[in-house]
Design a protein around this motif. Structure first.
Motif, PDB file in Angstrom:
ATOM      1  N   LEU A  39      13.576 -13.343 -10.821  1.00 66.20           N
ATOM      2  CA  LEU A  39      13.885 -13.533  -9.354  1.00 66.20           C
ATOM      3  C   LEU A  39      15.401 -13.748  -9.142  1.00 66.20           C
ATOM      4  O   LEU A  39      16.297 -14.039  -9.940  1.00 66.20           O
ATOM      5  CB  LEU A  39      13.293 -15.212  -9.211  1.00 66.20           C
ATOM      6  N   ALA A  40      15.747 -13.368  -8.143  1.00 62.41           N
ATOM      7  CA  ALA A  40      17.118 -13.379  -7.559  1.00 62.41           C
ATOM      8  C   ALA A  40      17.231 -14.079  -6.364  1.00 62.41           C
ATOM      9  O   ALA A  40      18.018 -13.758  -5.581  1.00 62.41           O
ATOM     10  CB  ALA A  40      17.958 -11.899  -7.595  1.00 62.41           C
ATOM     11  N   GLY A  41      16.435 -14.692  -6.176  1.00 69.70           N
ATOM     12  CA  GLY A  41      16.187 -15.571  -4.808  1.00 69.70           C
ATOM     13  C   GLY A  41      14.694 -15.406  -4.315  1.00 69.70           C
ATOM     14  O   GLY A  41      13.636 -14.875  -5.074  1.00 69.70           O
ATOM     15  N   PRO A  42      14.270 -15.687  -2.835  1.00 69.88           N
ATOM     16  CA  PRO A  42      13.010 -15.704  -2.518  1.00 69.88           C
ATOM     17  C   PRO A  42      12.681 -14.251  -2.553  1.00 69.88           C
ATOM     18  O   PRO A  42      13.334 -13.216  -2.496  1.00 69.88           O
ATOM     19  CB  PRO A  42      13.224 -15.879  -1.017  1.00 69.88           C
ATOM     20  N   MET A  43      11.317 -14.023  -2.607  1.00 65.87           N
ATOM     21  CA  MET A  43      10.607 -12.600  -2.901  1.00 65.87           C
ATOM     22  C   MET A  43       9.608 -12.503  -1.506  1.00 65.87           C
ATOM     23  O   MET A  43       9.034 -13.366  -1.172  1.00 65.87           O
ATOM     24  CB  MET A  43       9.748 -12.627  -4.101  1.00 65.87           C
ATOM     25  N   ARG A  44       9.565 -11.195  -1.202  1.00 61.52           N
ATOM     26  CA  ARG A  44       8.640 -10.832  -0.199  1.00 61.52           C
ATOM     27  C   ARG A  44       7.218 -10.435  -1.000  1.00 61.52           C
ATOM     28  O   ARG A  44       7.315  -9.279  -1.409  1.00 61.52           O
ATOM     29  CB  ARG A  44       9.122  -9.791   0.891  1.00 61.52           C
ATOM     30  N   VAL A  45       6.013 -11.105  -0.781  1.00 60.85           N
ATOM     31  CA  VAL A  45       4.764 -10.466  -1.340  1.00 60.85           C
ATOM     32  C   VAL A  45       4.053 -10.108  -0.244  1.00 60.85           C
ATOM     33  O   VAL A  45       3.943 -10.776   0.640  1.00 60.85           O
ATOM     34  CB  VAL A  45       4.502 -11.777  -1.937  1.00 60.85           C
ATOM     35  N   VAL A  57       4.664 -12.540   2.885  1.00 59.04           N
ATOM     36  CA  VAL A  57       4.874 -14.006   2.727  1.00 59.04           C
ATOM     37  C   VAL A  57       6.308 -13.893   1.874  1.00 59.04           C
ATOM     38  O   VAL A  57       6.365 -13.489   0.728  1.00 59.04           O
ATOM     39  CB  VAL A  57       3.517 -14.912   2.017  1.00 59.04           C
ATOM     40  N   GLN A  58       6.983 -15.027   2.003  1.00 60.75           N
ATOM     41  CA  GLN A  58       8.004 -15.338   1.127  1.00 60.75           C
ATOM     42  C   GLN A  58       7.557 -16.514   0.041  1.00 60.75           C
ATOM     43  O   GLN A  58       6.757 -17.447   0.420  1.00 60.75           O
ATOM     44  CB  GLN A  58       9.005 -16.087   1.982  1.00 60.75           C
ATOM     45  N   LEU A  59       7.891 -15.857  -1.025  1.00 61.63           N
ATOM     46  CA  LEU A  59       7.510 -16.861  -2.337  1.00 61.63           C
ATOM     47  C   LEU A  59       8.965 -17.302  -2.885  1.00 61.63           C
ATOM     48  O   LEU A  59       9.751 -16.408  -3.318  1.00 61.63           O
ATOM     49  CB  LEU A  59       6.841 -16.031  -3.354  1.00 61.63           C
ATOM     50  N   ARG A  60       9.190 -18.298  -2.805  1.00 65.57           N
ATOM     51  CA  ARG A  60      10.303 -19.098  -3.394  1.00 65.57           C
ATOM     52  C   ARG A  60      10.201 -19.390  -4.827  1.00 65.57           C
ATOM     53  O   ARG A  60       9.073 -19.408  -5.467  1.00 65.57           O
ATOM     54  CB  ARG A  60      10.552 -20.323  -2.600  1.00 65.57           C
ATOM     55  N   PRO A  61      11.423 -19.169  -5.318  1.00 68.04           N
ATOM     56  CA  PRO A  61      11.367 -19.542  -7.178  1.00 68.04           C
ATOM     57  C   PRO A  61      10.580 -20.675  -7.533  1.00 68.04           C
ATOM     58  O   PRO A  61       9.857 -20.620  -8.599  1.00 68.04           O
ATOM     59  CB  PRO A  61      12.723 -19.459  -7.410  1.00 68.04           C
ATOM     60  N   GLU A  62      10.594 -21.749  -6.956  1.00 67.68           N
ATOM     61  CA  GLU A  62       9.715 -22.832  -7.166  1.00 67.68           C
ATOM     62  C   GLU A  62       8.278 -22.763  -6.824  1.00 67.68           C
ATOM     63  O   GLU A  62       7.468 -23.769  -7.209  1.00 67.68           O
ATOM     64  CB  GLU A  62      10.424 -24.100  -6.933  1.00 67.68           C
ATOM     65  N   ALA A  63       7.775 -21.904  -6.010  1.00 69.33           N
ATOM     66  CA  ALA A  63       6.531 -22.007  -5.710  1.00 69.33           C
ATOM     67  C   ALA A  63       5.490 -20.852  -6.461  1.00 69.33           C
ATOM     68  O   ALA A  63       6.002 -20.006  -7.230  1.00 69.33           O
ATOM     69  CB  ALA A  63       6.547 -21.506  -4.035  1.00 69.33           C
ATOM     70  N   CYS A  64       4.190 -20.993  -6.078  1.00 72.96           N
ATOM     71  CA  CYS A  64       3.131 -20.162  -6.455  1.00 72.96           C
ATOM     72  C   CYS A  64       2.149 -20.188  -5.475  1.00 72.96           C
ATOM     73  O   CYS A  64       1.745 -20.758  -4.812  1.00 72.96           O
ATOM     74  CB  CYS A  64       2.745 -20.642  -7.920  1.00 72.96           C
ATOM     75  N   PRO A 106      12.423  -8.438  -3.829  1.00 75.58           N
ATOM     76  CA  PRO A 106      13.466  -9.457  -3.108  1.00 75.58           C
ATOM     77  C   PRO A 106      13.856  -9.259  -1.721  1.00 75.58           C
ATOM     78  O   PRO A 106      13.689  -8.141  -1.477  1.00 75.58           O
ATOM     79  CB  PRO A 106      14.808  -9.171  -3.925  1.00 75.58           C
ATOM     80  N   GLU A 107      14.052 -10.166  -0.926  1.00 75.63           N
ATOM     81  CA  GLU A 107      14.289 -10.121   0.369  1.00 75.63           C
ATOM     82  C   GLU A 107      15.251  -9.190   0.702  1.00 75.63           C
ATOM     83  O   GLU A 107      15.429  -8.422   1.731  1.00 75.63           O
ATOM     84  CB  GLU A 107      14.583 -11.314   1.098  1.00 75.63           C
ATOM     85  N   ALA A 108      16.440  -9.285  -0.155  1.00 79.44           N
ATOM     86  CA  ALA A 108      17.363  -8.259   0.213  1.00 79.44           C
ATOM     87  C   ALA A 108      17.247  -6.706  -0.187  1.00 79.44           C
ATOM     88  O   ALA A 108      17.969  -5.891   0.006  1.00 79.44           O
ATOM     89  CB  ALA A 108      18.449  -8.512  -0.916  1.00 79.44           C
ATOM     90  N   GLY A 109      15.917  -6.464  -0.993  1.00 82.45           N
ATOM     91  CA  GLY A 109      15.535  -5.357  -1.233  1.00 82.45           C
ATOM     92  C   GLY A 109      16.361  -4.585  -2.327  1.00 82.45           C
ATOM     93  O   GLY A 109      16.209  -3.308  -2.464  1.00 82.45           O
TER      94      GLY A 109
END
Length: 172
Positions: A48-54, A86-93, A126-129
């Motif tokens: 992870l480098a921040g929120p991810m787009r799943v 959906v946005q998946l934050r580093p602390e979420a599952c 990653p959201e930044a791509g």
């Protein structure tokens, strides 16, 4: 043959897996934990480098019969039209069977069987791509637990032996 409705990323990820376990650098890891006795899937903190787009998730078991087939899917969802995620934050599952808002369920969540080896494949970026990795995977099983009923057991990749440590799922 179950190719209809499966996104291209899941197919590509599956083909990479069938080529010999862990693929090259374009494949990342999924962390499998437990939440209320069910598997919960997150991207490895080192990925992870921040929120991810799943945009897709698939849980399957069994092996392919040939290069044209996919293993049976136990639960899966995707987003449409293209670009949905959906946005998946580093602390979420993502909890097994819990459909994220806006996702389309491909396969209803089947009961997980003790001792069965499962594969999770996740399409994300990653959201930044900026990262070229778009496919993430892990293996896990459910083992009979003590009073709680069952326990989620991640199956680790053994880099030295170049194989999944499936014996971790064997009955004690």
């Amino acid at each position: 043959m179950r190719l209809a409705g499966r996104p291209f990323v899941a197919l590509l990820a599956g083909l990479l897996v069938s080529a010999g376990g862990q693929a090259a650098s374009s494949k990342g890891s999924v962390e499998v934990t437990a939440d209320g006795g069910l598997p919960c899937f997150a991207l490895s903190q080192r990925e992870l480098a921040g929120p991810m787009r799943v945009w897709t998730l698939s849980i399957s078991h069994g092996e392919r019969t040939d290069w044209r087939s996919l293993p049976p899917e136990d639960w899966g969802f995707s987003f449409g039209p293209p670009g949905g995620a959906v946005q998946l934050r580093p602390e979420a599952c993502l909890r097994y069977g819990a459909l994220p808002p806006g996702a389309t369920q491909r396969t209803a969540a089947a009961p997980l069987q003790a001792g069965t080896l499962y594969r999770v494949e996740l399409g994300a970026q990653p959201e930044a791509g900026a990262d070229g990795t778009v496919a993430y995977e892990a293996r896990f099983c459910v083992k009979p637990g003590k009073a709680s009923g069952s326990a989620v057991q991640p199956v680790l990749w053994d880099e030295t032996a170049r194989r999944w440590r499936t014996e971790d799922c064997a009955a004690p």
